[in-house]
Write an enzyme that holds these catalytic residues in place. Structure first.
Site, PDB file in Angstrom:
ATOM      1  N   GLU A 132      -4.634  -2.986   1.622  1.00 44.82           N
ATOM      2  CA  GLU A 132      -4.236  -4.300   0.924  1.00 44.82           C
ATOM      3  C   GLU A 132      -2.747  -4.538   1.109  1.00 44.82           C
ATOM      4  OE1 GLU A 132      -6.245  -6.443   0.124  1.00 44.82           O
ATOM      5  OE2 GLU A 132      -7.953  -5.088  -0.256  1.00 44.82           O
ATOM      6  N   CYS A 162       1.858 -10.159  -4.085  1.00 41.80           N
ATOM      7  CA  CYS A 162       1.551 -10.195  -2.577  1.00 41.80           C
ATOM      8  C   CYS A 162       0.984 -11.332  -2.010  1.00 41.80           C
ATOM      9  CB  CYS A 162       0.510  -8.866  -2.014  1.00 41.80           C
ATOM     10  SG  CYS A 162      -1.080  -8.961  -3.115  1.00 41.80           S
TER      11      CYS A 162
END
Length: 471
Positions: free
Chosen positions: A217, A251
């Site tokens: 991720e 993110c």
């Protein structure tokens, strides 16, 4: 408290955890649900401690950011996982081919074993407990490597998890780069890493020696395309919360905005207006989260100062804009930086927002496609044809239309990247399947037609099989 920092201890405990899993390789649904129920209760019970610890680690971490982005998503994820677990665990019946028509085929979902979870500093609860929920729902045990930049939060998390799990079920690992490199080199049955693309490459290399399956991720430059059919008021409203959450240290935060050239100044004015409503006192606002540590503050400051030195137009969103001693910074709009500048090449991960004007939608699409595939893509438009074109022709890990960031909170949908923004996904059913081995099981009875293929001479079964080939 289930925590450790010694590399030798870590290796020893990994082996002990694998042995414990082998003694109980298929936990019952009741056992899994019980753990999830107790984990939810612990999260709620420890929420104040978590907020205080994160505030200590950051210097100032908005309580709202911690509750809404770290704790609440985990609680909701647990509720959803419990509701769906029976369906997820049920064998999936499949259809055998004509050759095997007399056999029964199903896919069962076995726990993989011991899962490694590597957690960054920006959302240390959501990005440790979130994957843990999927791992536990799938019947696994887990070792969680926490960031060295969140020591107070790590301690609270370790105490909280020890109140729920035995030491051979879940353990928290602390330490710096040497511990991290040894952690990712352990022979896990699955490894999930959340962090930068550069470190993700190192993690994948370390896992390769053990053929450990990896979910990465990562991040990247998540763009926002503002089309010409939406008002700047609405566009800013939908962007500003995603960019302000955790002060941009997310993110999937909007990394740069592409806006019609003729509306660029209106966008900037509206953004500053709404920002000052949200953060009335600028860097002194209680609800403004600090940049996490001095290292990150210096990185962000370097990106900003490079643009100032280059003569780029910079618009602070509040006149009370910076407190270097407390590493606090309001959002700064960086207008028309060069596309080759560092601020347009590196993931920003903080309160800087480049704003770039475009003359037509083709130019905007070309800019997005000139960069690596992002973790998230955002479109502000009610034009259905444009929505269809953008969502089907531009690659990204996920996407929001007339919203941003909050697709991350959808329990019943996968979350993950593509290309340099990551690989694999989790959340919801995809989290369960990521941490499970889907095993095909074919069961045949006393009668089996395959032997007829090997008999001499012709028979009806051979004829049926050859007919599939047009013979």
């Amino acid at each position: 408290m289930n925590t450790m920092t010694s590399i030798e201890q870590m290796k020893k405990h990994h082996l002990q955890m694998k042995q414990a899993f082998n003694r109980n390789p298929m936990p019952t649904i009741d056992a899994r649900v019980d753990k999830l129920v107790r984990l939810k209760a612990a999260l709620i019970s420890y929420s104040d401690n978590i907020c205080q610890a994160m505030n200590q680690d950051y210097g100032r971490r908005s309580v709202q950011d911690t509750l809404m982005a770290d704790i609440l998503p985990c609680v909701a994820n647990i509720d959803y996982s419990i509701d769906m677990l029976s369906d997820w665990m049920s064998p999936s019946v499949r259809h055998p081919s004509a050759l095997l028509a007399s056999s029964h085929v199903e896919v069962i979902y076995q726990p993989k074993g011991v899962v490694g979870i590597v957690t960054p500093w920006n959302f240390p609860i959501m990005l440790s407990v979130g994957p843990l929920i999927g791992a536990i729902a799938a019947g696994n045990r887990a070792m969680i490597k926490m960031s060295e930049f969140t020591p107070a939060t790590n301690q609270v998390l370790a105490i909280m998890l020890a109140s729920v799990f035995d030491i051979d079920e879940v353990i928290v690992v602390e330490g710096e780069a040497d511990v991290s490199s040894q952690f990712t080199a352990l022979a896990f049955d699955h490894l999930l890493f959340t962090g930068s693309t550069a470190v993700g490459r190192l993690v994948m290399r370390a896992a390769a020696d053990n053929l450990t399956p990896v979910t990465l991720e990562l991040g990247g430059k998540s763009p926002v395309i503002v089309a010409d059919d939406v008002s700047m008021e609405l566009a800013v409203e939908r962007i500003i919360y995603g960019k302000s959450l955790n002060n941009g240290q997310v993110c999937v935060a909007p990394d740069y905005v592409l806006v019609p050239e003729q509306q660029k100044d209106a966008f900037i004015a509206e953004y500053k207006k709404q920002y000052q409503t949200l953060f009335v006192d600028g860097v002194d606002s209680e609800n403004l989260t600090s940049v996490a540590n001095d290292r990150q503050f210096q990185r962000i400051s370097s990106l900003l100062n490079s643009e100032i030195e280059a003569g780029t137009r910079v618009e602070p969103c509040h006149e009370n804009r910076i407190d270097a001693g407390q590493h606090r910074l309001v959002t700064h709009l960086v207008v028309e930086p060069k596309l080759t500048a560092s601020i347009m090449e590196e993931e920003i991960f903080g309160p800087l927002l480049p704003v770039i004007g475009y003359t037509d939608i083709e130019q905007a699409i070309a800019i997005v496609n000139s960069k690596p595939r992002p973790l998230a893509l955002y479109l502000m438009s009610f034009n259905v044809d444009l929505q269809t074109r953008i969502k089907t022709t531009i690659h990204s890990g996920g996407m929001c239309i007339n919203d941003c960031v909050f697709h991350l909170a959808v329990d019943d949908a996968p979350f993950g990247g593509i290309g340099e923004s990551g690989q694999g996904n989790y959340h919801g059913k995809e989290g369960f399947t990521t941490f499970s081995h889907a095993k095909t099981v074919m069961t045949s009875g006393k009668d089996h037609p395959i032997k007829l293929l090997f008999e001499t001479g012709d028979n009806n079964f051979k004829s049926q099989v050859l007919s599939l080939l047009g013979k």
